[in-house]
Motif scaffolding. Structure first.
Motif, PDB file in Angstrom:
ATOM      1  N   PHE A 176      -2.437  13.468  -5.157  1.00 50.40           N
ATOM      2  CA  PHE A 176      -1.081  13.422  -5.702  1.00 50.40           C
ATOM      3  C   PHE A 176      -1.004  12.505  -6.927  1.00 50.40           C
ATOM      4  CE2 PHE A 176      -0.006  15.042  -1.468  1.00 50.40           C
ATOM      5  CZ  PHE A 176       0.919  16.028  -1.800  1.00 50.40           C
ATOM      6  N   MET A 177      -1.707  11.377  -6.890  1.00 48.90           N
ATOM      7  CA  MET A 177      -1.676  10.457  -8.026  1.00 48.90           C
ATOM      8  C   MET A 177      -2.209  11.147  -9.278  1.00 48.90           C
ATOM      9  SD  MET A 177      -0.871   7.426  -9.133  1.00 48.90           S
ATOM     10  CE  MET A 177      -0.748   6.323  -7.706  1.00 48.90           C
ATOM     11  N   GLY A 178      -3.340  11.823  -9.145  1.00 49.18           N
ATOM     12  CA  GLY A 178      -3.920  12.499 -10.299  1.00 49.18           C
ATOM     13  C   GLY A 178      -3.004  13.556 -10.878  1.00 49.18           C
ATOM     14  N   ARG A 179      -2.358  14.322 -10.011  1.00 48.09           N
ATOM     15  CA  ARG A 179      -1.451  15.371 -10.479  1.00 48.09           C
ATOM     16  C   ARG A 179      -0.187  14.780 -11.112  1.00 48.09           C
ATOM     17  NH1 ARG A 179      -1.809  20.733  -7.621  1.00 48.09           N
ATOM     18  NH2 ARG A 179      -3.893  20.820  -6.698  1.00 48.09           N
ATOM     19  N   PHE A 180       0.391  13.764 -10.432  1.00 49.46           N
ATOM     20  CA  PHE A 180       1.650  13.188 -10.916  1.00 49.46           C
ATOM     21  C   PHE A 180       1.484  12.471 -12.251  1.00 49.46           C
ATOM     22  CE2 PHE A 180       3.685  12.671  -6.412  1.00 49.46           C
ATOM     23  CZ  PHE A 180       3.777  14.044  -6.310  1.00 49.46           C
ATOM     24  N   THR A 181       0.309  11.864 -12.491  1.00 52.91           N
ATOM     25  CA  THR A 181       0.104  11.108 -13.735  1.00 52.91           C
ATOM     26  C   THR A 181      -0.407  11.985 -14.868  1.00 52.91           C
ATOM     27  OG1 THR A 181      -2.161  10.541 -13.085  1.00 52.91           O
ATOM     28  CG2 THR A 181      -0.402   8.965 -12.483  1.00 52.91           C
ATOM     29  N   GLY A 182      -0.710  13.241 -14.578  1.00 54.16           N
ATOM     30  CA  GLY A 182      -1.259  14.105 -15.617  1.00 54.16           C
ATOM     31  C   GLY A 182      -2.688  13.754 -15.993  1.00 54.16           C
ATOM     32  N   ASN A 183      -3.383  13.056 -15.083  1.00 56.28           N
ATOM     33  CA  ASN A 183      -4.793  12.703 -15.286  1.00 56.28           C
ATOM     34  C   ASN A 183      -5.000  11.861 -16.543  1.00 56.28           C
ATOM     35  OD1 ASN A 183      -7.553  12.609 -14.799  1.00 56.28           O
ATOM     36  ND2 ASN A 183      -7.970  14.580 -15.767  1.00 56.28           N
ATOM     37  N   ARG A 184      -4.140  10.872 -16.717  1.00 59.13           N
ATOM     38  CA  ARG A 184      -4.344   9.959 -17.841  1.00 59.13           C
ATOM     39  C   ARG A 184      -3.614   8.636 -17.551  1.00 59.13           C
ATOM     40  NH1 ARG A 184      -0.870  13.964 -19.644  1.00 59.13           N
ATOM     41  NH2 ARG A 184       1.241  13.293 -20.140  1.00 59.13           N
ATOM     42  N   GLY A 185      -4.152   7.549 -18.120  1.00 66.28           N
ATOM     43  CA  GLY A 185      -3.530   6.242 -17.965  1.00 66.28           C
ATOM     44  C   GLY A 185      -4.232   5.367 -16.941  1.00 66.28           C
ATOM     45  N   THR A 186      -3.691   4.161 -16.767  1.00 72.64           N
ATOM     46  CA  THR A 186      -4.287   3.143 -15.903  1.00 72.64           C
ATOM     47  C   THR A 186      -3.576   3.079 -14.566  1.00 72.64           C
ATOM     48  OG1 THR A 186      -4.913   1.842 -17.837  1.00 72.64           O
ATOM     49  CG2 THR A 186      -4.861   0.694 -15.712  1.00 72.64           C
ATOM     50  N   VAL A 187      -4.362   3.063 -13.497  1.00 76.70           N
ATOM     51  CA  VAL A 187      -3.824   3.044 -12.133  1.00 76.70           C
ATOM     52  C   VAL A 187      -4.257   1.762 -11.436  1.00 76.70           C
ATOM     53  CG1 VAL A 187      -3.822   4.184  -9.876  1.00 76.70           C
ATOM     54  CG2 VAL A 187      -3.827   5.560 -11.981  1.00 76.70           C
ATOM     55  N   LEU A 188      -3.300   1.096 -10.817  1.00 75.63           N
ATOM     56  CA  LEU A 188      -3.561  -0.137 -10.062  1.00 75.63           C
ATOM     57  C   LEU A 188      -3.597   0.178  -8.569  1.00 75.63           C
ATOM     58  CD1 LEU A 188      -3.721  -3.275  -9.778  1.00 75.63           C
ATOM     59  CD2 LEU A 188      -1.210  -3.261  -9.729  1.00 75.63           C
ATOM     60  N   MET A 189      -4.604  -0.372  -7.886  1.00 78.21           N
ATOM     61  CA  MET A 189      -4.721  -0.231  -6.432  1.00 78.21           C
ATOM     62  C   MET A 189      -4.522  -1.608  -5.787  1.00 78.21           C
ATOM     63  SD  MET A 189      -8.163   2.140  -6.418  1.00 78.21           S
ATOM     64  CE  MET A 189      -9.026   0.889  -7.390  1.00 78.21           C
ATOM     65  N   ILE A 190      -3.736  -1.645  -4.697  1.00 73.79           N
ATOM     66  CA  ILE A 190      -3.481  -2.916  -4.004  1.00 73.79           C
ATOM     67  C   ILE A 190      -3.723  -2.729  -2.511  1.00 73.79           C
ATOM     68  CG2 ILE A 190      -1.859  -4.799  -3.610  1.00 73.79           C
ATOM     69  CD1 ILE A 190      -0.179  -3.673  -5.913  1.00 73.79           C
ATOM     70  N   ALA A 191      -4.664  -3.487  -1.977  1.00 69.70           N
ATOM     71  CA  ALA A 191      -4.927  -3.498  -0.535  1.00 69.70           C
ATOM     72  C   ALA A 191      -4.346  -4.772   0.069  1.00 69.70           C
ATOM     73  CB  ALA A 191      -6.423  -3.433  -0.271  1.00 69.70           C
ATOM     74  N   GLY A 192      -4.190  -4.777   1.385  1.00 72.05           N
ATOM     75  CA  GLY A 192      -3.837  -6.017   2.054  1.00 72.05           C
ATOM     76  C   GLY A 192      -5.055  -6.919   2.098  1.00 72.05           C
ATOM     77  N   SER A 193      -6.153  -6.361   2.642  1.00 75.20           N
ATOM     78  CA  SER A 193      -7.422  -7.080   2.697  1.00 75.20           C
ATOM     79  C   SER A 193      -8.547  -6.053   2.755  1.00 75.20           C
ATOM     80  CB  SER A 193      -7.485  -7.987   3.930  1.00 75.20           C
ATOM     81  OG  SER A 193      -8.793  -8.485   4.122  1.00 75.20           O
ATOM     82  N   LEU A 194      -9.587  -6.280   1.988  1.00 72.04           N
ATOM     83  CA  LEU A 194     -10.729  -5.375   2.026  1.00 72.04           C
ATOM     84  C   LEU A 194     -11.558  -5.570   3.286  1.00 72.04           C
ATOM     85  CD1 LEU A 194     -11.874  -5.510  -1.710  1.00 72.04           C
ATOM     86  CD2 LEU A 194     -10.372  -3.864  -0.572  1.00 72.04           C
ATOM     87  N   ALA A 195     -11.250  -6.619   4.062  1.00 72.44           N
ATOM     88  CA  ALA A 195     -11.918  -6.820   5.350  1.00 72.44           C
ATOM     89  C   ALA A 195     -11.313  -5.938   6.433  1.00 72.44           C
ATOM     90  CB  ALA A 195     -11.832  -8.288   5.772  1.00 72.44           C
ATOM     91  N   ALA A 196     -10.150  -5.342   6.140  1.00 70.25           N
ATOM     92  CA  ALA A 196      -9.526  -4.410   7.074  1.00 70.25           C
ATOM     93  C   ALA A 196     -10.088  -3.027   6.795  1.00 70.25           C
ATOM     94  CB  ALA A 196      -8.010  -4.430   6.906  1.00 70.25           C
ATOM     95  N   ARG A 197     -10.727  -2.422   7.780  1.00 73.79           N
ATOM     96  CA  ARG A 197     -11.430  -1.166   7.523  1.00 73.79           C
ATOM     97  C   ARG A 197     -10.483  -0.046   7.119  1.00 73.79           C
ATOM     98  NH1 ARG A 197     -16.661   0.389   8.462  1.00 73.79           N
ATOM     99  NH2 ARG A 197     -17.009   2.637   8.364  1.00 73.79           N
ATOM    100  N   ASP A 198      -9.260  -0.022   7.660  1.00 71.32           N
ATOM    101  CA  ASP A 198      -8.341   1.038   7.253  1.00 71.32           C
ATOM    102  C   ASP A 198      -8.030   0.940   5.760  1.00 71.32           C
ATOM    103  OD1 ASP A 198      -7.036  -1.362   7.916  1.00 71.32           O
ATOM    104  OD2 ASP A 198      -5.139  -0.356   8.359  1.00 71.32           O
ATOM    105  N   HIS A 199      -7.902  -0.277   5.249  1.00 70.81           N
ATOM    106  CA  HIS A 199      -7.635  -0.463   3.822  1.00 70.81           C
ATOM    107  C   HIS A 199      -8.849  -0.093   2.977  1.00 70.81           C
ATOM    108  CE1 HIS A 199      -4.001  -3.392   4.377  1.00 70.81           C
ATOM    109  NE2 HIS A 199      -3.996  -2.386   5.234  1.00 70.81           N
ATOM    110  N   SER A 200     -10.035  -0.539   3.392  1.00 71.05           N
ATOM    111  CA  SER A 200     -11.230  -0.240   2.606  1.00 71.05           C
ATOM    112  C   SER A 200     -11.540   1.252   2.629  1.00 71.05           C
ATOM    113  CB  SER A 200     -12.430  -1.047   3.120  1.00 71.05           C
ATOM    114  OG  SER A 200     -12.753  -0.699   4.454  1.00 71.05           O
ATOM    115  N   GLU A 201     -11.282   1.917   3.746  1.00 68.49           N
ATOM    116  CA  GLU A 201     -11.530   3.354   3.809  1.00 68.49           C
ATOM    117  C   GLU A 201     -10.536   4.134   2.952  1.00 68.49           C
ATOM    118  OE1 GLU A 201     -13.745   4.105   8.085  1.00 68.49           O
ATOM    119  OE2 GLU A 201     -11.580   4.424   7.959  1.00 68.49           O
ATOM    120  N   ARG A 202      -9.294   3.705   2.925  1.00 73.13           N
ATOM    121  CA  ARG A 202      -8.319   4.379   2.061  1.00 73.13           C
ATOM    122  C   ARG A 202      -8.713   4.216   0.587  1.00 73.13           C
ATOM    123  NH1 ARG A 202      -2.880   2.201   5.244  1.00 73.13           N
ATOM    124  NH2 ARG A 202      -3.250   3.418   7.146  1.00 73.13           N
TER     125      ARG A 202
END
Length: 335
Positions: A176-202
């Motif tokens: 959805f992100m790729g389609r909504f942004t038109g495949n251009r520009g800078t995207v920021l990702m924010i996790a709670g903690s990379l030690a949480a496997r659900d966050h790292s897997e997402r």
């Protein structure tokens, strides 16, 4: 300070938790010598039984624990509400459900909680760390059945996992992100903690699809907000000062801070988050958020209890019993 547990009695008597349970509840099937050993261990450790629980019925009483993060906002609040609802319902079915709160992403606190459990089975929502795996191995060795909840712990001796496919969740967000942004520009990702496997897997799933199909977008290094609204707000604002953002993918909690930051940005970046909470629902309605990827946490709790009961009775749960489906919400289908 927590008192002695059945696990302490079992260790002192050098017997299994099941044997201690049979002795304490006079179920038979234990030699007189072992009975004396367990009684001596009870006296030695100072263990005091929970008589209210033991006297609920002469039938089997199941003792299940949910070791989960503490908190009263967002997804965690929904999780605690679902658990509280199940507590009341399950009392009639001879199931005692105990909620064991821990500090989110705090391995030391989670380890301490695991060491003080007194139950037949436990569903664990914890960080992925060697210390956690060691405690799960100890529980497994003592006869306690262990499930990982929401975030899997495949490197541990847990019996099974209950939750969504988090890699698939991240891949879905990226499509959805790729389609909504038109495949251009800078995207920021924010996790709670990379030690949480659900966050790292997402994050893994998100990066995979963005790299495979949407190479026109630039992915910034993932920030770690610790599920704290103020930290999440600072991460977004700091990134936006360096370059315009066309998209923000927020994996954990702290959405109140995310909302504050997004409202200051013009043009507004495409914003995709996880978990349908009162905050994210309202942000969808007013257009601050574009998409919410949600897991039905009540379904997860119900599935976990059913699996724990099956495992405690030495029955094999269905292979897909712990799979929780993902739901996708936009402003158009939110209630």
């Amino acid at each position: 300070m927590n008192g002695p547990t059945v696990r302490d009695v079992a260790q002192a008597a050098q017997v299994s938790l099941a044997t201690v349970d049979r002795v304490l509840n006079n179920r038979g099937g234990v030699s007189a010598k072992v009975v004396d050993r367990v009684k001596a261990a009870v006296a030695q450790t100072g263990y005091v039984r929970n008589l209210a629980a033991a006297n609920l019925s002469r039938r089997r009483v199941y003792r299940f624990c949910f070791l989960v993060p503490s908190g009263d906002t967002g997804f965690v609040a929904l999780l605690h509400a679902a658990l509280a609802q199940e507590q009341k319902r399950l009392m009639k079915k001879q199931i005692l459900l105990q909620i064991v709160p821990t500090k989110a992403f705090d391995v030391e606190d989670q380890v301490a909680a695991l060491r003080n459990l007194d139950c037949d089975a436990v569903a664990v929502m914890a960080s992925e760390a060697p210390e956690i795996n060691e405690e799960i191995a100890a529980l497994h060795a003592s006869g306690v059945r262990v499930l990982s909840l929401v975030a899997d712990l495949p490197g541990s001796r847990r019996d099974t996992y209950v939750g969504p496919d988090n890699v698939m969740a991240g891949r879905t967000a990226a499509e959805f992100m790729g389609r909504f942004t038109g495949n251009r520009g800078t995207v920021l990702m924010i996790a709670g903690s990379l030690a949480a496997r659900d966050h790292s897997e997402r994050l893994l799933g998100f990066r995979m699809v963005m790299q495979e199909r949407y190479g026109g977008c630039t992915l910034l290094p993932a920030g770690q907000g610790g599920d704290d609204a103020d930290r999440v707000e600072r991460i977004v604002l700091d990134a936006a000062r360096e370059q315009p953002l066309v998209g923000v993918y927020a994996i954990g909690a702290g959405n109140r801070g995310l909302i504050r930051a997004i409202k200051t940005l013009d043009p507004k970046p495409v914003t995709i988050v996880h978990e349908l909470t009162p905050t994210s629902r309202e942000a969808l309605r007013n257009g601050t958020f574009d998409l919410v990827i949600d897991q039905n946490i009540r379904a997860g709790v119900v599935a976990a209890v059913k699996i724990m009961r099956d495992l405690t009775e030495n029955a094999t749960p269905p292979a897909d019993a712990g799979k929780i489906k993902l739901n996708i919400y936009s402003r158009e289908n939110i209630q």
